[in-house]
Design a protein around this motif. Structure first.
Motif, PDB file in Angstrom:
ATOM      1  N   LYS A 235      35.056  44.997  32.482  1.00  0.00           N
ATOM      2  CA  LYS A 235      33.805  45.578  32.988  1.00  0.00           C
ATOM      3  C   LYS A 235      33.166  46.431  31.909  1.00  0.00           C
ATOM      4  CE  LYS A 235      34.446  44.083  37.035  1.00  0.00           C
ATOM      5  NZ  LYS A 235      33.629  42.979  37.468  1.00  0.00           N
TER       6      LYS A 235
ATOM      7  N   ASP B   4      43.611  49.415  42.036  1.00  0.00           N
ATOM      8  CA  ASP B   4      42.641  48.703  41.196  1.00  0.00           C
ATOM      9  C   ASP B   4      41.744  49.752  40.533  1.00  0.00           C
ATOM     10  OD1 ASP B   4      40.346  47.461  40.247  1.00  0.00           O
ATOM     11  OD2 ASP B   4      40.306  45.961  41.831  1.00  0.00           O
TER      12      ASP B   4
ATOM     13  N   ASN C 179      34.345  50.385  44.382  1.00  0.00           N
ATOM     14  CA  ASN C 179      33.300  49.372  44.420  1.00  0.00           C
ATOM     15  C   ASN C 179      33.240  48.877  45.856  1.00  0.00           C
ATOM     16  OD1 ASN C 179      31.690  47.112  44.214  1.00  0.00           O
ATOM     17  ND2 ASN C 179      33.146  45.891  43.040  1.00  0.00           N
TER      18      ASN C 179
HETATM   19  C1  LIG Z   1      37.018  46.526  41.970  1.00  0.00           C
HETATM   20  C2  LIG Z   1      37.117  45.238  41.215  1.00  0.00           C
HETATM   21  N1  LIG Z   1      38.327  44.708  40.982  1.00  0.00           N
HETATM   22  C3  LIG Z   1      38.482  43.550  40.301  1.00  0.00           C
HETATM   23  C4  LIG Z   1      37.381  42.866  39.812  1.00  0.00           C
HETATM   24  C5  LIG Z   1      37.574  41.562  39.098  1.00  0.00           C
HETATM   25  O1  LIG Z   1      38.619  41.647  38.228  1.00  0.00           O
HETATM   26  P1  LIG Z   1      39.181  40.366  37.491  1.00  0.00           P
HETATM   27  O2  LIG Z   1      38.008  39.552  37.048  1.00  0.00           O
HETATM   28  O3  LIG Z   1      39.952  40.956  36.358  1.00  0.00           O
HETATM   29  O4  LIG Z   1      40.044  39.649  38.464  1.00  0.00           O
HETATM   30  C6  LIG Z   1      36.099  43.376  40.046  1.00  0.00           C
HETATM   31  C7  LIG Z   1      34.909  42.639  39.592  1.00  0.00           C
HETATM   32  O5  LIG Z   1      33.818  42.827  40.057  1.00  0.00           O
HETATM   33  C8  LIG Z   1      35.967  44.605  40.748  1.00  0.00           C
HETATM   34  O6  LIG Z   1      34.780  45.155  40.969  1.00  0.00           O
END
Ligand SMILES: Cc1ncc(COP(=O)(O)O)c(C=O)c1O
Length: 389
Positions: free
Chosen positions: A236, A201, A173
């Motif tokens: 997600k 992640d 992302n």
């Molecule tokens: C790559 C990535 N990691 C983590 C998150 C958010 O994760 P969390 O809400 O579990 O902290 C997002 C949310 O957009 C994301 O795109």
């Protein structure tokens, strides 16, 4: 014949929904149509809502714990969806992927230690590192056509300079890439060679288009697995991000126990009663729904790209291999400020601004097509009307 309907138009306004109700706060106007925050405008499926409603019929919402079955369904899901064999004991739960990153930073590094990230990337990575007074070592991604690749030579240089941790984003992302086995192996081997802990992640790992396959970096070999925390969540995938429930997989008991100790110290290991139920129900029953979601998103993706290529040929588009995020290079249309103004005041749509994703992001905007087809088309038409030359 499909079983689920993703065309339903939801009115999310007035539900304290970040994407809709915080437009004024983030964009200075309530009049915009939102395509920013990375959640979807699809209904959370009934096989999740139903057990939640049932639980809420009970009058007490006290402390909770996770039964064995909770871990069973996570393990089985990894096996089914990613052919990744894990054990229940390897799973720890966290209130979010970002808090899991912070927890790992606190547990395994000290102030000023260098942590590698690869921009442009999900910006809270920067906040965790800066906020905890560690040193952000950026290994910018290299643009090759309309795709990113890792700069492994520069990665090795940062490794030699003493980096302690690497925060990987896979799938990526905002770029939408699914990292190949070859790339993951190479970067993983560098981490082994230079004793770097990998925090991977993989929150978008269920949202993979059929021609691609997600490879958890920890599944590549034992040496890499031994130094990896894999961060995942149903949030997600099933549109339950508001429930703050995610999990971490680590096969190395020494590392796991240090990670857990920090979680316990911060007292954030307890979990969310509702989130736990939703997570279990999602992985227990979510296969068909997810397959249909991906087919729906594929149609959205392909139609959006075809339309934009036809109407705005100067726009550069990264074709996502995963996720519902379209990474669009608007450089042809002016600088970031100018494009931002036209998006807000002309097209009246809210997109994420590229520079927030760090070096390499400037000139881009991120469009979230995780919404009913009709909603996406309305947004695209507004974009096209504003930018068509
Ligand atoms: C790559 C990535 N990691 C983590 C998150 C958010 O994760 P969390 O809400 O579990 O902290 C997002 C949310 O957009 C994301 O795109």
């Amino acid at each position: 014949m499909t079983k689920y309907n993703f065309d339903t138009l939801l009115d999310r306004k007035g539900t304290n929904c970040l994407k809709y109700d915080a437009l004024n706060l983030f964009f200075g106007s309530e009049e915009l149509q939102p395509f920013w925050v990375a959640d979807t405008d699809f209904e959370t499926p009934e096989f999740i809502m139903e057990p939640l409603k049932k639980r809420l019929n009970h009058p007490a919402l006290g402390y909770t714990f996770r039964p064995d079955h909770f871990f069973d369904v996570i393990r089985e899901w990894q096996q089914k969806r990613h052919q990744w064999e894990i054990k229940n004991a390897w799973i720890t739960t966290t209130p979010g992927v970002v808090s899991a990153i912070s927890n790992a930073i606190l547990a395994f590094t000290k102030e000023k230690d260098s942590i590698i990230v690869q921009s442009p990337v999900y910006f809270p990575f920067f906040h965790t590192i800066n906020g905890l007074d560690r040193t952000l070592s950026n290994n910018p991604l290299k643009r090759v056509g309309n795709r990113y690749e890792m700069d492994l030579e520069h990665f090795e240089q940062l490794a030699k300079e003493g980096a302690k941790m690497f925060i990987l984003c896979n799938p990526h992302n905002p770029g939408g890439m699914v990292w190949s086995k070859e790339t993951l192996l190479k970067v993983g081997e560098l981490c082994v060679k230079y004793d770097i802990l990998i925090v991977s992640d993989e929150i978008h790992s269920d949202l993979i288009f059929e021609e691609h396959r997600h490879i958890p970096i920890a599944s590549i070999n034992k040496e890499i697995a031994n130094r990896t925390f894999t961060l995942m969540a149903p949030s997600k995938t099933f549109n339950i991000a508001g429930l703050s429930t995610s999990f971490v997989v680590c096969s190395n008991p020494k590392l796991r126990s240090k990670f857990d100790k920090m979680l316990n110290t911060l007292h954030i290991h307890g979990g969310n009663l509702i989130g736990n139920i939703a997570c279990e129900a999602a992985y227990q029953n979510g296969d068909t729904w997810l397959d249909e979601l991906m087919a729906y998103l594929k149609r959205n993706r392909d139609e959006a790209i075809a339309l934009l290529r036809k109407e705005l040929p100067q726009l550069e588009i990264f074709v996502p291999e995963a996720t519902y995020l379209l990474w669009l290079d608007f450089s042809h249309y002016g600088n970031e400020k100018e494009v931002e103004t036209r998006l807000k005041e002309g097209a009246k749509i809210a997109l994420n601004k590229g520079s927030t994703f760090g070096e390499g992001g400037e000139g881009f905007f991120r469009f979230n097509y995780g919404c009913p087809h009709q909603v996406m088309m309305e947004g695209l038409q507004k974009l096209i009307t504003e930018f068509k030359e």
